[in-house]
Motif scaffolding. Sequence first.
Motif, PDB file in Angstrom:
ATOM      1  N   UNK A 125       0.807  -1.227   0.000  1.00 55.01           N
ATOM      2  CA  UNK A 125       0.000   0.000   0.000  1.00 55.01           C
ATOM      3  C   UNK A 125       0.836   1.271   0.000  1.00 55.01           C
ATOM      4  N   UNK A 126       2.130   1.150  -0.227  1.00 51.20           N
ATOM      5  CA  UNK A 126       3.011   2.314  -0.208  1.00 51.20           C
ATOM      6  C   UNK A 126       4.160   2.103  -1.177  1.00 51.20           C
ATOM      7  N   UNK A 127       4.639   3.188  -1.768  1.00 45.02           N
ATOM      8  CA  UNK A 127       5.742   3.092  -2.723  1.00 45.02           C
ATOM      9  C   UNK A 127       6.993   2.548  -2.035  1.00 45.02           C
ATOM     10  N   UNK A 128       7.250   2.977  -0.807  1.00 46.96           N
ATOM     11  CA  UNK A 128       8.449   2.517  -0.107  1.00 46.96           C
ATOM     12  C   UNK A 128       8.403   1.010   0.128  1.00 46.96           C
ATOM     13  N   UNK A 133       9.920  -4.603  -1.603  1.00 45.12           N
ATOM     14  CA  UNK A 133       9.550  -5.904  -2.160  1.00 45.12           C
ATOM     15  C   UNK A 133      10.292  -6.172  -3.465  1.00 45.12           C
ATOM     16  N   UNK A 134      10.480  -5.130  -4.269  1.00 38.94           N
ATOM     17  CA  UNK A 134      11.239  -5.286  -5.512  1.00 38.94           C
ATOM     18  C   UNK A 134      12.670  -5.715  -5.208  1.00 38.94           C
ATOM     19  N   UNK A 135      13.279  -5.111  -4.195  1.00 43.49           N
ATOM     20  CA  UNK A 135      14.642  -5.491  -3.817  1.00 43.49           C
ATOM     21  C   UNK A 135      14.702  -6.927  -3.318  1.00 43.49           C
ATOM     22  N   UNK A 136      13.623  -7.385  -2.685  1.00 48.29           N
ATOM     23  CA  UNK A 136      13.571  -8.775  -2.211  1.00 48.29           C
ATOM     24  C   UNK A 136      13.471  -9.768  -3.360  1.00 48.29           C
ATOM     25  N   UNK A 137      13.029  -9.295  -4.520  1.00 47.77           N
ATOM     26  CA  UNK A 137      12.905 -10.187  -5.664  1.00 47.77           C
ATOM     27  C   UNK A 137      11.511 -10.360  -6.200  1.00 47.77           C
ATOM     28  N   UNK A 138      10.538  -9.603  -5.698  1.00 45.19           N
ATOM     29  CA  UNK A 138       9.175  -9.715  -6.219  1.00 45.19           C
ATOM     30  C   UNK A 138       9.174  -9.412  -7.719  1.00 45.19           C
ATOM     31  N   UNK A 139       8.454 -10.218  -8.481  1.00 44.89           N
ATOM     32  CA  UNK A 139       8.414 -10.077  -9.937  1.00 44.89           C
ATOM     33  C   UNK A 139       7.374  -9.065 -10.392  1.00 44.89           C
ATOM     34  N   UNK A 140       6.309  -8.924  -9.623  1.00 41.61           N
ATOM     35  CA  UNK A 140       5.208  -8.013  -9.929  1.00 41.61           C
ATOM     36  C   UNK A 140       4.780  -7.366  -8.622  1.00 41.61           C
ATOM     37  N   UNK A 141       4.491  -6.077  -8.659  1.00 39.15           N
ATOM     38  CA  UNK A 141       3.974  -5.375  -7.489  1.00 39.15           C
ATOM     39  C   UNK A 141       2.507  -5.045  -7.720  1.00 39.15           C
ATOM     40  N   UNK A 169       8.892   4.860  -9.956  1.00 33.67           N
ATOM     41  CA  UNK A 169      10.064   4.360  -9.238  1.00 33.67           C
ATOM     42  C   UNK A 169      10.257   2.845  -9.345  1.00 33.67           C
ATOM     43  N   UNK A 170       9.164   2.107  -9.508  1.00 29.98           N
ATOM     44  CA  UNK A 170       9.252   0.646  -9.526  1.00 29.98           C
ATOM     45  C   UNK A 170       9.527   0.166 -10.947  1.00 29.98           C
ATOM     46  N   UNK A 171      10.466  -0.723 -11.106  1.00 26.58           N
ATOM     47  CA  UNK A 171      10.850  -1.194 -12.440  1.00 26.58           C
ATOM     48  C   UNK A 171      10.054  -2.418 -12.886  1.00 26.58           C
ATOM     49  N   UNK A 172       9.681  -3.279 -11.953  1.00 19.78           N
ATOM     50  CA  UNK A 172       8.920  -4.472 -12.332  1.00 19.78           C
ATOM     51  C   UNK A 172       7.487  -4.059 -12.655  1.00 19.78           C
ATOM     52  N   UNK A 173       6.730  -4.897 -13.348  1.00 22.62           N
ATOM     53  CA  UNK A 173       5.353  -4.525 -13.714  1.00 22.62           C
ATOM     54  C   UNK A 173       4.473  -4.291 -12.493  1.00 22.62           C
ATOM     55  N   UNK A 174       3.523  -3.368 -12.665  1.00 26.07           N
ATOM     56  CA  UNK A 174       2.578  -3.021 -11.607  1.00 26.07           C
ATOM     57  C   UNK A 174       1.177  -3.523 -11.932  1.00 26.07           C
ATOM     58  N   UNK A 175       0.524  -4.073 -10.929  1.00 24.09           N
ATOM     59  CA  UNK A 175      -0.917  -4.303 -10.955  1.00 24.09           C
ATOM     60  C   UNK A 175      -1.558  -3.186 -10.139  1.00 24.09           C
ATOM     61  N   UNK A 176      -2.581  -2.559 -10.674  1.00 26.13           N
ATOM     62  CA  UNK A 176      -3.314  -1.537  -9.937  1.00 26.13           C
ATOM     63  C   UNK A 176      -4.439  -2.202  -9.158  1.00 26.13           C
ATOM     64  N   UNK A 177      -4.506  -1.924  -7.874  1.00 33.63           N
ATOM     65  CA  UNK A 177      -5.478  -2.581  -7.010  1.00 33.63           C
ATOM     66  C   UNK A 177      -6.193  -1.549  -6.153  1.00 33.63           C
ATOM     67  N   UNK A 178      -7.483  -1.772  -5.928  1.00 34.74           N
ATOM     68  CA  UNK A 178      -8.264  -0.874  -5.089  1.00 34.74           C
ATOM     69  C   UNK A 178      -9.160   0.030  -5.902  1.00 34.74           C
TER      70      UNK A 178
END
Length: 326
Positions: A125-128, A133-141, A169-178
């Motif tokens: 729920x936040x960019x930070x 999560x991206x640094x941890x290795x998440x493929x999609x946010x 700021x996020x390089x991996x693909x984004x899903x928009x939720x909410x």
Amino acid sequence: MPLTTRITQMLGIEHPIVQGGMMWVGTADMASAVSNAGGLGIITALTCASPDALRAEIERCRTLTDKPFGVNLTLLPSLNPPPYAQYRRAIIESGIKIVETAGHNPREHVEDFKSHGITVLHKCTAVRHALSAERMGADIISIDGFECAGHPGEDDIPGLILIPAAADKVRVPLLASGGFGDGRGLAAALALGAEGINMGTRFCATVEAPIHPDIKRMLVEGDERGTDLIFRTYRNTARVAKNAISQAVREAESRGEPFETIAPLVKGARGREGLSTGDTAHGVITAGLVMGIIHDIPTCEQLIQRIVSEAEEVITQRLMKFASPG
């Protein structure tokens, strides 16, 4: 035109529409219906009473669809936390290739899933938190705006700002939720920098959703004012449908009552009973502001096809009209 994005390509799905994990609703029936309609259906791990029950539910889903589906594992603070590691092991050993994670401190789970070649979608729920999560290795946010059902975080940033802020700021693909429930929303999400949408409440108001018809009718009859924010004073904000229980919780919070006072009203088993019996005042019912644009109870196939067709019309006709010369 087909709406092909990095998300459809990575997940092997036809349409950029994902059914998020939903407690008590994310069963094999729900997930398979979404997947068969060309989206990504997701089983909610903790809806299953045990890791072995999750294994059985995964196998049941495979009898209902030959399309990709995933499993959600949500990590929430609890006095008696479930055996997350055992659920994680059940997911891995069942050969699941897509997992949605959410909640607090997902590192050990994300790393284990990734080490087994699993594609990880992390909802936050936040960019930070997305960057972490991206640094941890998440493929999609999956970036979850303040309009969402369930836990919107404590920053209160709506999707109109949160999605493009994350996309910057996020390089991996984004899903928009909410707040997503129709083709206008899908087109808007793509315009804001996302590559698909994640829907929960809207999928609850479908024929295949494993909840009582009276709950589905409540979602249709409600509007954008039909939710309450509870647990704000406990720093664990949740958006739920407005009913006698949510109002009682808000009143207790206004008096400064400790969580133990309201715990019997909001326990999960009570909410599950309400979903199955159709008693809209029995427990808390997770729902988002998207109620304001839910007007019917279609099949998942009808809903997804309608969303995609409407999004295509918005992109190729309505928006192009404004860009025409002269």
